[in-house]
Structure formats: C-alpha cells, structure tokens
Design a protein around this motif. Structure first.
Motif, PDB file in Angstrom:
ATOM      1  N   ARG A 240       0.575  -1.677  -0.088  1.00 58.88           N
ATOM      2  CA  ARG A 240      -0.408  -0.130  -0.292  1.00 58.88           C
ATOM      3  C   ARG A 240       0.883   1.644  -0.593  1.00 58.88           C
ATOM      4  O   ARG A 240       0.570   2.416  -0.869  1.00 58.88           O
ATOM      5  CB  ARG A 240      -0.764  -0.055   1.207  1.00 58.88           C
ATOM      6  CG  ARG A 240      -1.809   1.376   1.524  1.00 58.88           C
ATOM      7  CD  ARG A 240      -2.954   1.276   2.607  1.00 58.88           C
ATOM      8  NE  ARG A 240      -3.486   0.792   1.586  1.00 58.88           N
ATOM      9  CZ  ARG A 240      -4.915   1.562   2.993  1.00 58.88           C
ATOM     10  NH1 ARG A 240      -4.949   1.917   3.633  1.00 58.88           N
ATOM     11  NH2 ARG A 240      -6.094   0.808   2.094  1.00 58.88           N
ATOM     12  N   PHE A 241       1.715   1.728   0.699  1.00 59.25           N
ATOM     13  CA  PHE A 241       3.144   2.307   1.081  1.00 59.25           C
ATOM     14  C   PHE A 241       3.276   2.470  -0.376  1.00 59.25           C
ATOM     15  O   PHE A 241       3.661   4.150  -0.534  1.00 59.25           O
ATOM     16  CB  PHE A 241       3.575   2.414   1.913  1.00 59.25           C
ATOM     17  CG  PHE A 241       2.992   1.902   3.494  1.00 59.25           C
ATOM     18  CD1 PHE A 241       2.194   2.760   3.966  1.00 59.25           C
ATOM     19  CD2 PHE A 241       3.756   1.920   4.581  1.00 59.25           C
ATOM     20  CE1 PHE A 241       1.043   2.926   4.771  1.00 59.25           C
ATOM     21  CE2 PHE A 241       2.874   1.960   6.194  1.00 59.25           C
ATOM     22  CZ  PHE A 241       1.667   2.561   5.676  1.00 59.25           C
ATOM     23  N   THR A 242       4.021   1.914  -1.060  1.00 59.85           N
ATOM     24  CA  THR A 242       4.801   1.597  -1.945  1.00 59.85           C
ATOM     25  C   THR A 242       3.703   2.177  -3.563  1.00 59.85           C
ATOM     26  O   THR A 242       4.084   3.307  -4.360  1.00 59.85           O
ATOM     27  CB  THR A 242       5.348   0.387  -2.809  1.00 59.85           C
ATOM     28  OG1 THR A 242       6.256  -0.266  -1.751  1.00 59.85           O
ATOM     29  CG2 THR A 242       6.318   0.139  -4.047  1.00 59.85           C
ATOM     30  N   GLN A 243       2.288   1.699  -2.881  1.00 61.20           N
ATOM     31  CA  GLN A 243       1.410   1.899  -3.922  1.00 61.20           C
ATOM     32  C   GLN A 243       1.259   3.827  -4.429  1.00 61.20           C
ATOM     33  O   GLN A 243       0.873   4.712  -5.379  1.00 61.20           O
ATOM     34  CB  GLN A 243      -0.174   1.332  -3.966  1.00 61.20           C
ATOM     35  CG  GLN A 243      -0.660   1.804  -4.710  1.00 61.20           C
ATOM     36  CD  GLN A 243      -0.214   1.747  -6.914  1.00 61.20           C
ATOM     37  OE1 GLN A 243       0.118   0.622  -7.094  1.00 61.20           O
ATOM     38  NE2 GLN A 243      -0.478   3.246  -7.572  1.00 61.20           N
ATOM     39  N   ASP A 244       0.714   3.799  -2.722  1.00 56.19           N
ATOM     40  CA  ASP A 244       0.287   5.489  -2.857  1.00 56.19           C
ATOM     41  C   ASP A 244       1.359   6.346  -2.698  1.00 56.19           C
ATOM     42  O   ASP A 244       1.354   7.312  -2.989  1.00 56.19           O
ATOM     43  CB  ASP A 244      -0.103   5.830  -1.259  1.00 56.19           C
ATOM     44  CG  ASP A 244      -1.519   4.609  -0.499  1.00 56.19           C
ATOM     45  OD1 ASP A 244      -1.880   4.360  -1.726  1.00 56.19           O
ATOM     46  OD2 ASP A 244      -1.867   5.026   0.669  1.00 56.19           O
ATOM     47  N   ALA A 245       3.279   5.960  -2.295  1.00 62.88           N
ATOM     48  CA  ALA A 245       4.047   6.978  -2.562  1.00 62.88           C
ATOM     49  C   ALA A 245       4.579   7.102  -4.247  1.00 62.88           C
ATOM     50  O   ALA A 245       4.408   8.345  -4.397  1.00 62.88           O
ATOM     51  CB  ALA A 245       5.541   6.400  -1.953  1.00 62.88           C
ATOM     52  N   ASN A 246       3.769   5.731  -5.348  1.00 59.86           N
ATOM     53  CA  ASN A 246       4.017   6.346  -6.328  1.00 59.86           C
ATOM     54  C   ASN A 246       2.959   6.655  -7.000  1.00 59.86           C
ATOM     55  O   ASN A 246       2.989   7.650  -8.215  1.00 59.86           O
ATOM     56  CB  ASN A 246       4.091   5.388  -7.580  1.00 59.86           C
ATOM     57  CG  ASN A 246       5.536   3.925  -6.851  1.00 59.86           C
ATOM     58  OD1 ASN A 246       6.415   4.442  -6.888  1.00 59.86           O
ATOM     59  ND2 ASN A 246       4.922   2.676  -6.583  1.00 59.86           N
ATOM     60  N   ASP A 247       2.016   7.148  -6.209  1.00 60.70           N
ATOM     61  CA  ASP A 247       0.778   8.282  -6.837  1.00 60.70           C
ATOM     62  C   ASP A 247       0.999   9.293  -5.750  1.00 60.70           C
ATOM     63  O   ASP A 247      -0.368  10.154  -6.164  1.00 60.70           O
ATOM     64  CB  ASP A 247      -0.655   7.791  -6.391  1.00 60.70           C
ATOM     65  CG  ASP A 247      -1.022   5.987  -7.064  1.00 60.70           C
ATOM     66  OD1 ASP A 247      -0.296   5.703  -7.688  1.00 60.70           O
ATOM     67  OD2 ASP A 247      -2.310   5.454  -6.437  1.00 60.70           O
ATOM     68  N   GLY A 248       1.955   9.549  -5.601  1.00 57.64           N
ATOM     69  CA  GLY A 248       2.061  10.974  -4.815  1.00 57.64           C
ATOM     70  C   GLY A 248       1.355  11.344  -3.452  1.00 57.64           C
ATOM     71  O   GLY A 248       1.145  12.679  -3.599  1.00 57.64           O
ATOM     72  N   MET A 249       1.214  10.239  -2.854  1.00 49.45           N
ATOM     73  CA  MET A 249       0.232  10.597  -2.145  1.00 49.45           C
ATOM     74  C   MET A 249       1.560  10.757  -0.601  1.00 49.45           C
ATOM     75  O   MET A 249       1.840  10.942  -0.837  1.00 49.45           O
ATOM     76  CB  MET A 249      -0.921   9.818  -0.817  1.00 49.45           C
ATOM     77  CG  MET A 249      -1.615   9.158  -2.841  1.00 49.45           C
ATOM     78  SD  MET A 249      -2.610   7.717  -1.519  1.00 49.45           S
ATOM     79  CE  MET A 249      -3.559   8.467  -0.193  1.00 49.45           C
ATOM     80  N   SER A 250       0.521  11.898  -0.080  1.00 45.58           N
ATOM     81  CA  SER A 250       1.176  12.584   1.089  1.00 45.58           C
ATOM     82  C   SER A 250       1.101  12.056   2.707  1.00 45.58           C
ATOM     83  O   SER A 250       0.137  10.930   2.639  1.00 45.58           O
ATOM     84  CB  SER A 250       0.852  13.997   1.759  1.00 45.58           C
ATOM     85  OG  SER A 250      -0.415  14.379   1.881  1.00 45.58           O
ATOM     86  N   ALA A 251       1.737  11.928   3.617  1.00 45.50           N
ATOM     87  CA  ALA A 251       1.739  11.071   4.668  1.00 45.50           C
ATOM     88  C   ALA A 251      -0.163  11.316   5.434  1.00 45.50           C
ATOM     89  O   ALA A 251      -0.411  10.949   5.687  1.00 45.50           O
ATOM     90  CB  ALA A 251       2.845  11.149   5.990  1.00 45.50           C
ATOM     91  N   ALA A 252       0.119  12.941   5.189  1.00 44.47           N
ATOM     92  CA  ALA A 252      -1.294  12.685   6.200  1.00 44.47           C
ATOM     93  C   ALA A 252      -2.263  12.016   4.715  1.00 44.47           C
ATOM     94  O   ALA A 252      -3.869  11.339   5.636  1.00 44.47           O
ATOM     95  CB  ALA A 252      -2.220  14.041   5.948  1.00 44.47           C
ATOM     96  N   GLU A 253      -2.358  11.759   3.387  1.00 40.73           N
ATOM     97  CA  GLU A 253      -3.315  11.571   3.020  1.00 40.73           C
ATOM     98  C   GLU A 253      -3.804  10.099   3.339  1.00 40.73           C
ATOM     99  O   GLU A 253      -4.696   9.087   3.657  1.00 40.73           O
ATOM    100  CB  GLU A 253      -3.144  11.693   1.363  1.00 40.73           C
ATOM    101  CG  GLU A 253      -3.692  13.278   0.551  1.00 40.73           C
ATOM    102  CD  GLU A 253      -3.596  13.399  -0.266  1.00 40.73           C
ATOM    103  OE1 GLU A 253      -3.992  13.955  -1.464  1.00 40.73           O
ATOM    104  OE2 GLU A 253      -1.685  12.761  -1.021  1.00 40.73           O
ATOM    105  N   VAL A 254      -2.750   9.293   2.632  1.00 40.53           N
ATOM    106  CA  VAL A 254      -2.157   8.136   3.582  1.00 40.53           C
ATOM    107  C   VAL A 254      -3.163   7.402   4.767  1.00 40.53           C
ATOM    108  O   VAL A 254      -3.410   6.855   4.696  1.00 40.53           O
ATOM    109  CB  VAL A 254      -1.286   7.333   3.449  1.00 40.53           C
ATOM    110  CG1 VAL A 254      -0.248   5.743   4.006  1.00 40.53           C
ATOM    111  CG2 VAL A 254      -0.016   8.072   1.967  1.00 40.53           C
ATOM    112  N   MET A 255      -2.718   8.089   5.579  1.00 40.56           N
ATOM    113  CA  MET A 255      -2.628   7.874   7.212  1.00 40.56           C
ATOM    114  C   MET A 255      -4.794   7.484   7.545  1.00 40.56           C
ATOM    115  O   MET A 255      -4.844   6.972   8.216  1.00 40.56           O
ATOM    116  CB  MET A 255      -2.291   9.052   8.296  1.00 40.56           C
ATOM    117  CG  MET A 255      -2.168   8.967   9.577  1.00 40.56           C
ATOM    118  SD  MET A 255      -1.360   9.922  10.640  1.00 40.56           S
ATOM    119  CE  MET A 255       0.210   9.489  10.477  1.00 40.56           C
ATOM    120  N   PHE A 256      -5.091   8.878   7.068  1.00 37.84           N
ATOM    121  CA  PHE A 256      -6.651   8.659   6.800  1.00 37.84           C
ATOM    122  C   PHE A 256      -7.209   7.830   6.068  1.00 37.84           C
ATOM    123  O   PHE A 256      -8.527   7.818   5.664  1.00 37.84           O
ATOM    124  CB  PHE A 256      -6.745  10.135   7.021  1.00 37.84           C
ATOM    125  CG  PHE A 256      -6.633  10.853   8.886  1.00 37.84           C
ATOM    126  CD1 PHE A 256      -6.798  10.652   9.493  1.00 37.84           C
ATOM    127  CD2 PHE A 256      -5.353  11.327   8.588  1.00 37.84           C
ATOM    128  CE1 PHE A 256      -6.298  11.219  10.850  1.00 37.84           C
ATOM    129  CE2 PHE A 256      -4.717  11.721   9.876  1.00 37.84           C
ATOM    130  CZ  PHE A 256      -5.360  11.590  11.153  1.00 37.84           C
TER     131      PHE A 256
END
Length: 294
Positions: A240-256
């Motif tokens: 999940r974190f790898t996909q989210d990082a590749n999608d340019g998501m911020s930590a705040a977006e990922v967290m919630f």
C-alpha cells in the motif's frame, strides 16, 4: 498488596508445565496499567524459567505471586525477548535471578530504557511507581540451548520487529515463544522494524515444527496463524505504501485512508496503522521520488 491492586494475573496452562499470562489486546492506558503483552513461564524440576517480565515493577511482583500459587519452585532464570517496555520493565521484580537477553537488547535497554520507562509512566500512571529500567545481566548467545530439568530450550536469535528479537523453543513440549515476531488478531507495531528482515524471519519460522505458538500479543495457537497473519499484514503495508508513494500521496493522505476489512478488524486499529505510516512511509516515499520525477 499493591501489585494485586493493579494486576489481576491469571496464568493459563498452554502445555505441560508451561503457562502464559495473556495481555490485553489494547493500547497502553490507565485501565490495563500497561499489561498488554504476553508473558510466560515454564515450571521445571530445577526451578521456574520466566519469559518476559511485563511493563512495571508491580506487574513483575504480581507475576511472581502468580507463579508462587502454582509451584513452590523458585524462579531461576529470566529471558527477555526484546527491548520494548511492555516486555522488560518488570525486571525490577526479578533482580535476584539472572536476566538474560540478546546483546542488541541489552544495548537498547541500557541506551533508552529510562526514557521508555518515563514514557510509560505518562501513559499508565501510578502502576509504574518504583519501576526502573533494569539492564539484563546475562548475554544470550545465538543458537545455543539451555536445559532446566527435563526442559530443553533452544534460544533463537532473530531480528525484524527490533534489531534483536529472541524466540525460545521448548523442544520438550513443542511450545514456541515467538515474542513480538508474531502478533495474533492485533496490528503489529513497527517503531523499530526492518520489514524485510521481519518477513524473512516469519517465513523461516513457519518452517519449524511446533505444537503451540505463543505470540507476543494475542492468543496462542497450535498452528502458524499468527505468523501468516503478521507476514500478510506487513506485506500489505509495504504494497500500500509503495503504491501510494508512486501515486504522489502525502503522509497525511495515506494516514487516513480506510483499511480493508481484514485489517480493520485487528485490535488497536486504525491507530497502529497510522503509527506505521509515520514510521515507514517517509522512507518509502523518498525512494519513490526519482520514479515520479523522471
């Protein structure tokens, strides 16, 4: 007694001569007084072997009182699985017997034990009084065995959850005390984790033969369910974190983001997931930056 005022300890026999005190499937709070990890002990003809001492001096005292209700044998050895406060801060109550740990655990307790005790005071309150970080005084050498009466213990050095994780396999009963290498029905904690190393240890441990597996948190089982569940969760986190990082998501977006049902139902979620975002996402995000900017 002060100890029983805070801790109502009821050991459960999981195999012959082998007992576990199961911790609350909760975060630290002033109701559970920090008793969230599993502790255990083995009664032998040569004395009692204790595996992890819990979160406080008073917990350690309550554990010794509980042992005394089961056997007249003295405690002759303590093993500490790793340097997280819910596992070793009861050492105060066992400072009259050898307390053994891996070298990395000893170094960590010496370096940050006092800070961990102070933090737990703030979270748990009066149950922590009189607790200090007692450094283990005996070094466990990787791959060695120890015999107490007719119980032969394999001392297994690992890493992944922390830099030094001790697992103990009782070849007499087939009980494997996995420490926090394995969590069961509870989200794993990751503040000191090396996820690749952890997943490798989980895979190796699944190849072992055992009759009962005792995780660091959650119920014991006769199978490898805690190992599989922990490994699957860690794999999902990384994916999940790898996909989210590749999608340019911020930590705040990922967290919630919402969790899939399989993981949302684990104890201490979504809080533990959000802690893992803070522990793990920055490095994964940084590694994805070149991909996103090419």
């Amino acid at each position: 007694m002060a100890a029983s005022r805070y801790y109502d300890i009821e050991p459960v026999e999981v195999a012959a001569d082998t007992y576990v005190v199961f911790g609350a499937q909760e975060n630290f709070n002033d109701a559970n007084h920090g008793a969230i990890a599993n502790t255990g002990f083995i009664v032998t003809d040569e004395g009692v072997v204790v595996i992890d001492t819990g979160p406080s001096r008073l917990y350690g005292q309550a554990l010794r009182e509980a042992i005394g209700r089961i056997t007249e044998q003295p405690v002759v050895q303590v093993y500490i699985s790793h340097a997280h406060p819910d596992h070793f801060l009861g050492n105060n109550a066992f400072d009259d017997v050898p307390i053994a740990a891996l070298p990395g655990t000893i170094d960590a307790v010496r370096a940050v034990g006092a800070d961990l005790a102070g933090n737990l005071y703030n979270l748990v309150g009066a149950a922590m009084r009189g607790t200090s970080a007692v450094v283990p005084d005996q070094t466990v050498e990787a791959g060695t065995t120890a015999t107490f009466g007719d119980h032969r213990l394999q001392l297994l050095a690992a890493s992944g959850h922390t830099a030094a994780d001790l697992m103990i396999m009782d070849t007499t009963t087939g009980v494997l005390f996995a420490g926090d290498i394995a969590f069961h029905d509870r989200a794993p904690t990751t503040p000191n984790a090396d996820i690749d190393a952890w997943r490798a240890v989980l895979a190796q441990t699944r190849e072992r033969e055992f009759a009962v597996l005792v995780p660091g948190h959650g119920p014991s089982t006769p199978d490898d369910a805690p190992l599989s569940q922990t490994g699957d969760y860690l794999a999902w986190l990384v994916d999940r974190f790898t996909q989210d990082a590749n999608d340019g998501m911020s930590a705040a977006e990922v967290m919630f983001q919402p969790l899939p049902e399989r993981w949302a139902r684990l104890a201490v979620q979504p809080g533990e997931y959000r802690r893992s975002v803070s522990h793990l996402y920055p490095a994964i995000e940084q590694s994805a930056l070149p991909e996103r900017t090419e």
